[in-house]
Write a protein that holds these residues in place. Structure first.
Motif, PDB file in Angstrom:
ATOM      1  N   UNK A 123      46.450  25.257  46.845  1.00  0.00           N
ATOM      2  CA  UNK A 123      46.216  25.650  48.235  1.00  0.00           C
ATOM      3  C   UNK A 123      47.166  26.764  48.655  1.00  0.00           C
ATOM      4  N   UNK A 124      48.447  26.640  48.314  1.00  0.00           N
ATOM      5  CA  UNK A 124      49.431  27.632  48.720  1.00  0.00           C
ATOM      6  C   UNK A 124      49.079  29.020  48.172  1.00  0.00           C
ATOM      7  N   UNK A 125      48.765  29.088  46.879  1.00  0.00           N
ATOM      8  CA  UNK A 125      48.456  30.377  46.260  1.00  0.00           C
ATOM      9  C   UNK A 125      47.142  30.955  46.780  1.00  0.00           C
ATOM     10  N   UNK A 126      46.146  30.118  46.940  1.00  0.00           N
ATOM     11  CA  UNK A 126      44.843  30.602  47.391  1.00  0.00           C
ATOM     12  C   UNK A 126      44.898  31.171  48.808  1.00  0.00           C
ATOM     13  N   UNK A 127      45.713  30.582  49.673  1.00  0.00           N
ATOM     14  CA  UNK A 127      45.806  31.117  51.030  1.00  0.00           C
ATOM     15  C   UNK A 127      46.462  32.494  51.052  1.00  0.00           C
ATOM     16  N   UNK A 128      47.245  32.825  50.018  1.00  0.00           N
ATOM     17  CA  UNK A 128      47.820  34.163  49.911  1.00  0.00           C
ATOM     18  C   UNK A 128      46.848  35.147  49.269  1.00  0.00           C
ATOM     19  N   UNK A 129      46.170  34.687  48.217  1.00  0.00           N
ATOM     20  CA  UNK A 129      45.279  35.581  47.481  1.00  0.00           C
ATOM     21  C   UNK A 129      44.003  35.908  48.253  1.00  0.00           C
ATOM     22  N   UNK A 130      43.514  34.946  49.004  1.00  0.00           N
ATOM     23  CA  UNK A 130      42.208  35.096  49.659  1.00  0.00           C
ATOM     24  C   UNK A 130      42.114  36.337  50.553  1.00  0.00           C
ATOM     25  N   UNK A 131      43.147  36.681  51.334  1.00  0.00           N
ATOM     26  CA  UNK A 131      43.013  37.866  52.196  1.00  0.00           C
ATOM     27  C   UNK A 131      43.279  39.195  51.493  1.00  0.00           C
ATOM     28  N   UNK A 132      43.673  39.182  50.233  1.00  0.00           N
ATOM     29  CA  UNK A 132      44.141  40.399  49.575  1.00  0.00           C
ATOM     30  C   UNK A 132      43.020  41.308  49.084  1.00  0.00           C
ATOM     31  N   UNK A 133      41.802  40.804  49.035  1.00  0.00           N
ATOM     32  CA  UNK A 133      40.695  41.623  48.564  1.00  0.00           C
ATOM     33  C   UNK A 133      40.607  41.768  47.069  1.00  0.00           C
ATOM     34  N   UNK A 134      41.221  40.843  46.315  1.00  0.00           N
ATOM     35  CA  UNK A 134      41.185  40.923  44.856  1.00  0.00           C
ATOM     36  C   UNK A 134      40.348  39.815  44.228  1.00  0.00           C
ATOM     37  N   UNK A 135      39.883  38.854  45.032  1.00  0.00           N
ATOM     38  CA  UNK A 135      39.117  37.725  44.505  1.00  0.00           C
ATOM     39  C   UNK A 135      37.621  37.965  44.661  1.00  0.00           C
ATOM     40  N   UNK A 136      36.864  37.408  43.724  1.00  0.00           N
ATOM     41  CA  UNK A 136      35.408  37.482  43.815  1.00  0.00           C
ATOM     42  C   UNK A 136      34.920  36.630  44.988  1.00  0.00           C
ATOM     43  N   UNK A 137      33.998  37.187  45.749  1.00  0.00           N
ATOM     44  CA  UNK A 137      33.411  36.472  46.884  1.00  0.00           C
ATOM     45  C   UNK A 137      32.030  35.918  46.554  1.00  0.00           C
ATOM     46  N   UNK A 138      31.613  36.039  45.304  1.00  0.00           N
ATOM     47  CA  UNK A 138      30.286  35.570  44.909  1.00  0.00           C
ATOM     48  C   UNK A 138      30.358  34.107  44.490  1.00  0.00           C
ATOM     49  N   UNK A 139      30.661  33.267  45.449  1.00  0.00           N
ATOM     50  CA  UNK A 139      30.835  31.843  45.184  1.00  0.00           C
ATOM     51  C   UNK A 139      29.593  31.207  44.566  1.00  0.00           C
ATOM     52  N   UNK A 140      28.424  31.713  44.958  1.00  0.00           N
ATOM     53  CA  UNK A 140      27.172  31.123  44.483  1.00  0.00           C
ATOM     54  C   UNK A 140      26.933  31.345  42.993  1.00  0.00           C
ATOM     55  N   UNK A 141      27.666  32.313  42.378  1.00  0.00           N
ATOM     56  CA  UNK A 141      27.450  32.620  40.961  1.00  0.00           C
ATOM     57  C   UNK A 141      28.253  31.714  40.035  1.00  0.00           C
ATOM     58  N   UNK A 142      29.243  31.017  40.566  1.00  0.00           N
ATOM     59  CA  UNK A 142      30.005  30.082  39.749  1.00  0.00           C
ATOM     60  C   UNK A 142      30.603  30.724  38.512  1.00  0.00           C
ATOM     61  N   UNK A 143      30.233  30.220  37.344  1.00  0.00           N
ATOM     62  CA  UNK A 143      30.833  30.634  36.079  1.00  0.00           C
ATOM     63  C   UNK A 143      30.579  32.098  35.729  1.00  0.00           C
ATOM     64  N   UNK A 144      29.593  32.723  36.332  1.00  0.00           N
ATOM     65  CA  UNK A 144      29.295  34.122  36.009  1.00  0.00           C
ATOM     66  C   UNK A 144      29.792  35.089  37.071  1.00  0.00           C
ATOM     67  N   UNK A 145      30.616  34.625  38.000  1.00  0.00           N
ATOM     68  CA  UNK A 145      31.048  35.471  39.114  1.00  0.00           C
ATOM     69  C   UNK A 145      32.019  36.561  38.688  1.00  0.00           C
ATOM     70  N   UNK A 146      32.891  36.255  37.726  1.00  0.00           N
ATOM     71  CA  UNK A 146      33.934  37.203  37.323  1.00  0.00           C
ATOM     72  C   UNK A 146      33.379  38.107  36.223  1.00  0.00           C
ATOM     73  N   UNK A 147      33.320  39.418  36.502  1.00  0.00           N
ATOM     74  CA  UNK A 147      32.656  40.352  35.585  1.00  0.00           C
ATOM     75  C   UNK A 147      33.523  41.582  35.326  1.00  0.00           C
ATOM     76  N   UNK A 148      34.539  41.453  34.482  1.00  0.00           N
ATOM     77  CA  UNK A 148      35.404  42.608  34.207  1.00  0.00           C
ATOM     78  C   UNK A 148      34.614  43.804  33.699  1.00  0.00           C
ATOM     79  N   UNK A 149      34.914  44.969  34.268  1.00  0.00           N
ATOM     80  CA  UNK A 149      34.359  46.258  33.853  1.00  0.00           C
ATOM     81  C   UNK A 149      32.856  46.400  34.121  1.00  0.00           C
ATOM     82  N   UNK A 150      32.239  45.420  34.731  1.00  0.00           N
ATOM     83  CA  UNK A 150      30.811  45.469  35.020  1.00  0.00           C
ATOM     84  C   UNK A 150      30.563  46.207  36.338  1.00  0.00           C
ATOM     85  N   UNK A 151      29.406  46.810  36.447  1.00  0.00           N
ATOM     86  CA  UNK A 151      29.070  47.529  37.675  1.00  0.00           C
ATOM     87  C   UNK A 151      28.966  46.595  38.877  1.00  0.00           C
ATOM     88  N   UNK A 152      28.792  45.285  38.629  1.00  0.00           N
ATOM     89  CA  UNK A 152      28.665  44.303  39.701  1.00  0.00           C
ATOM     90  C   UNK A 152      29.970  43.554  39.978  1.00  0.00           C
TER      91      UNK A 152
END
Length: 430
Positions: free
Chosen positions: A208-237
């Motif tokens: 909880x502590x770390x997530x409350x810091x990371x969440x506003x930084x604009x570095x986390x994926x917001x595609x919660x609905x994609x689950x396991x496929x949300x993180x896509x390094x180097x992909x256009x998406x």
């Protein structure tokens, strides 16, 4: 200068507790990223992470009394170090010559242990009454709250458990911290400051502590609905990473001593480099810092860029950061980048933050050992801004590997590069 080899690896990730579990998951192209379950994340924009399931810290702690004073962050570090030492089958013969180098991102004790005291000191309007906290609230504080929150506490826990009394340092930061810990341990053994060293990084960024810091930084994926496929390094998406809990540790030894005791060697570390770009999380102009770190590592390794057979990239999946990383690789490798296999593990394990760079180094050693490169399974449409490398996207990609480059990037422009190679025993003439 001594030659330095990796004789033990200890991994704890969302893919499993143990090196074999994580390595198999990586080769199979699996992802541990999913909905956060450790706390109610409904108020966050990003609700994804790679949490470690079935983690039993008691099997790695010296005793339950010590375990009570550890945060979950510390527990991951203790587990990673224990797994690495067990894998190395190493008996510490001279504790004063056994080093310990850690990279972490710990900032606080378990917040739940101070909430009661904070609430007692709350005024009717919600503001804090510090004087009241020092009187009425004092009795509600966990007595060892400050001791538990010591940033480098894992140095004590690990050294106590395994009798490591030699050179030691704690590096605070993100991905660069764990990679720097391994690089500094490499230098310590190479220069004779330590005979053996345990090194690595660990973090619990899904807390909880770390997530409350990371969440506003604009570095986390917001595609919660994609689950396991949300993180896509180097992909256009790509739109950011998901944090991942865990630890990555290695045991380093003088190569001659390791061979003499019959140790199984994963790889030899030959180069360590650092570079710095202007500060700023996600700053796209990081090319110079990353390229400088790579060139420095290659120089210490005594090789040219053409000798590198594979790259384990940072792969943060943050648009500008990924582009800058590829720009740096183009700068160093030029046209040869088109034939150079490049992979990243953040899509599978989440971003281990302080443990991420150490994980990349451990993966590089496993690539050298097994002659197999894990894929970026979620990379389906490479961004033109990241064009150039020969992306590894198929599970079970086998390839003989001589030299591997492992990269790490800190949030404030710190860059680390490590060069590893297949180890060959020294001949009488060499």
């Amino acid at each position: 200068m001594k030659r330095v080899v990796i004789t033990g690896i200890g991994l704890v990730t969302g893919l499993g507790v143990g090196t074999a579990e994580t390595w198999k998951g990586l080769l199979d192209g699996r992802s541990a990223v999913g909905d956060l379950r450790g706390f109610d994340a409904s108020s966050l924009r990003s609700r994804l992470g790679a949490e470690v399931a079935d983690f039993e810290p008691a099997q790695f702690a010296a005793n339950r009394r010590v375990l009570r004073n550890m945060t979950r962050n510390d527990q991951f570090g203790v587990a990673g170090a224990a797994l690495a030492l067990d894998d190395a089958a190493l008996t510490i013969a001279d504790p004063d010559r056994a080093g310990l180098f850690l990279g972490g991102n710990k900032e606080i004790s378990e917040p739940a242990k101070v909430l009661d005291a904070v609430l007692l000191a709350r005024n009717p309007d919600g503001s804090a009454d510090l004087a009241r906290m020092g009187t009425e609230g004092a009795a509600a504080f966990y007595p060892l709250f400050y001791v538990e929150g010591l940033q480098a506490a894992a140095l004590f826990y690990i050294s106590q458990a395994h009798g490591l009394r030699g050179a030691n340092t704690y590096f605070a930061g993100t991905a660069e911290a764990g990679a720097t810990a391994i690089g500094r341990a490499f230098r310590a053994v190479r220069r004779g400051e330590a005979a053996v060293a345990v090194a690595g990084g660990f973090d619990d960024p899904t807390s909880w502590w770390s997530m409350t810091k990371l969440d506003p930084m604009g570095v986390l994926s917001l595609r919660n609905e994609l689950g396991a496929t949300a993180v896509r390094p180097f992909d256009s998406e790509r739109d950011g990473f998901a944090p991942g809990d865990g630890a990555a540790f290695v045991v380093l030894e003088d190569a001659d001593a390791a061979v003499e005791r019959g140790a199984s060697v994963y790889a030899e570390i030959t180069g360590f480099g650092r570079g710095f770009a202007q500060p700023g999380a996600g700053d796209p102009a990081a090319e110079a810092g990353a390229a400088g770190a790579i060139r420095s590592a290659l120089r210490e390794a005594g090789i040219e860029p053409d000798a590198i057979d594979c790259v384990v990239a940072e792969g943060a999946a943050v648009p500008d950061v990924d582009s800058a990383e590829i720009d740096a690789l183009r700068t160093v490798f030029g046209p040869r980048l088109e034939q150079l296999p490049v992979t990243a593990v953040t899509a599978a394990t989440g971003h281990l933050m302080a443990g991420a760079g150490a994980l990349n180094a451990a993966v590089a050693a496993l690539i050298v050992r097994h002659g197999a490169v894990p894929p970026i399974a979620t990379l389906t449409d490479p961004d033109p801004a990241c064009a150039g490398p020969r992306w590894v996207t198929d599970p079970g990609h086998e390839q003989p590997v001589g030299h591997v480059l492992a990269l790490a990037r800190g949030f404030q422009g710190q860059h680390v590069a490590l060069v590893l190679r297949a180890h060959t025993a020294r001949t009488p003439q060499s």
